[in-house]
Design an enzyme around this catalytic site. Structure first.
Site, short mmCIF file in Angstrom:
data_model
loop_
_atom_site.label_atom_id
_atom_site.label_comp_id
_atom_site.label_asym_id
_atom_site.label_seq_id
_atom_site.Cartn_x
_atom_site.Cartn_y
_atom_site.Cartn_z
N HIS A 97 3.02 -0.14 -7.66
CA HIS A 97 4.51 1.36 -7.57
C HIS A 97 3.95 2.21 -6.19
CE1 HIS A 97 1.88 2.95 -10.05
NE2 HIS A 97 2.12 4.21 -9.80
N ASP A 99 5.26 6.50 -5.79
CA ASP A 99 5.31 7.06 -6.56
C ASP A 99 6.17 7.94 -6.43
OD1 ASP A 99 2.52 7.42 -7.80
OD2 ASP A 99 1.68 8.60 -7.12
N HIS A 253 0.36 1.43 -4.86
CA HIS A 253 -0.97 1.45 -6.32
C HIS A 253 -0.56 0.93 -7.10
CE1 HIS A 253 0.66 5.17 -6.03
NE2 HIS A 253 0.49 5.34 -7.57
N ARG A 268 -4.18 14.29 -11.04
CA ARG A 268 -3.73 13.88 -9.77
C ARG A 268 -2.26 15.27 -9.25
NH1 ARG A 268 0.90 9.75 -10.15
NH2 ARG A 268 2.55 11.18 -9.57
#
Length: 277
Positions: A97, A99, A253, A268
Site C-alpha cells: 500500500h 499511505d 510498502h 509514524r
C-alpha cells in the site's frame, strides 16, 4: 555533520549515517536529506532514539503533518500515530500500500520510528514506483498514460475490522463520510524530479475508471504484481530506535505480519503532500 549515504540496491533504498535526528536539522542537512530522498526514495537510520516531539519536529521540517482518522495517536503529540499490535488490528499494513491515497492530496512522505520490535520477523519492504514504471514495456507505458484510478478508504479499513464497538463504528462512519472515493492518475509525475511512477496500490486502489470492470480487474492485478517484483524492492530488518523516511509519492510498502503473538510498536508521522498529476 557529514552525511554518509550507502545505497542498498540499484532501485531503491539507502542507509544514512552521520546525522543525529534527535537534534533540529540545519538547512544544509535538511537539503542533503531531501536530495537523498529524491535519489533513493526510502532512507534508513540506525540508533535514533526519537521522542514523539522530536519525530514530529523532524517530519515538520518537510511539511505539515496529517492526523490519521482511524489509528490511535500519542496523546501529547497527536500528529504521531501509534501502530501497536497489542492495541490495534494492523493487518491492513500487511498488504502492499501507499499511505492515505484515499485523500485528494495523499501524503508526501512519512517518518517511521521503531519502539518495540520482535526478536524475529516484523520486517518492512518498500517498492519503487519509478523502477516499476521504467520496467514496463513502451506499449504498456503508453496504454497507462491518461488513465485514472479510484482509491477508497474502506478497502484497507473495512467495517468488520474497524467498526467493532459503538465508538469505533461512529468514527468509521464519520471517516467514510469525510473521505469519499477519489481518483488519481495511474502514472504519477514526481513534482520535484519529474520522473514517472506507477501510482496504484492494492491497499486502496479499487478501479481504473476508463476501463470496463473486467479490463480494470485484469490490468490492476497485473500492475499490483508487477510493481512489487523483488528487483524493485528493498527489505529492512528493524532494530529498536531505527527510523525510516520514505517518499510516499513514488513508493509503496508492506509490513510483514510474521511475528504474532509477539508485540510490535511503531510510531509514524505522516507528511501532507499535493494532488498527484
Amino acid at each position: 555533520m557529514t552525511l554518509n549515504i550507502t545505497p542498498l540496491n540499484p532501485a531503491i533504498g539507502a542507509r544514512i549515517d552521520g546525522l543525529d535526528l534527535t537534534r533540529p536539522l540545519g538547512e544544509a542537512d535538511r537539503d542533503a536529506l531531501e536530495q537523498a530522498l529524491l535519489d533513493h526514495q526510502v532512507l534508513f537510520f540506525r540508533e535514533q532514539p526519537l521522542t514523539p516531539q522530536q519525530q514530529a519536529r523532524l517530519a515538520m521540517t518537510f511539511g505539515d503533518l496529517h492526523i490519521h482518522p482511524i489509528y490511535p495517536n500519542v496523546p501529547e503529540q497527536p500528529e504521531v500515530l501509534v501502530l501497536d499490535t497489542a492495541v490495534t488490528d494492523v493487518r491492513d499494513n500487511a498488504i502492499w500500500h501507499t499511505d492515505v491515497t484515499f485523500l485528494p492530496a495523499p501524503a508526501m512522505g512519512a517518518v517511521l520510528a521503531a519502539k518495540q520490535v520482535p526478536a524475529q520477523g516484523g520486517d518492512t519492504l518498500w517498492a519503487s514506483g519509478i523502477a516499476a514504471f521504467e520496467g514496463l514495456s513502451a506499449p504498456i507505458q503508453r496504454l497507462l498514460e491518461g488513465l485514472t484510478a479510484r482509491h477508497e478508504f474502506s478497502k484497507s479499513f473495512p467495517l468488520e475490522r474497524f467498526g467493532t464497538s459503538p465508538e469505533a463504528l461512529a468514527r468509521w462512519e464519520e471517516t467514510r463520510r469525510r473521505h469519499p472515493p477519489v481518483s488519481h492518475p495511474v502514472i504519477r509525475i514526481h513534482p520535484r524530479s519529474g520522473r514517472k511512477a506507477l501510482f496504484v496500490n492494492d491497499g486502496f486502489t479499487t478501479r481504473i475508471n476508463e476501463l470496463s470492470e473486467a479490463e480494470s480487474t485484469t490490468l490492476l492485478a497485473f500492475l499490483f504484481n508487477h510493481s512489487t517484483r523483488p528487483e524493485f524492492t528493498v527489505r529492512w530488518q528493524w532494530r529498536v530506535n531505527d527510523v525510516a523516511f520514505w517518499d510516499n509519492r513514488v513508493t509503496q510498502h508492506y509490513a510483514v505480519d510474521d511475528y504474532r503473538p509477539t508485540r510490535r510498536v511503531m510510531h509514524r508521522a505522516t507528511i501532507l503532500g499535493d494532488a498527484p498529476r
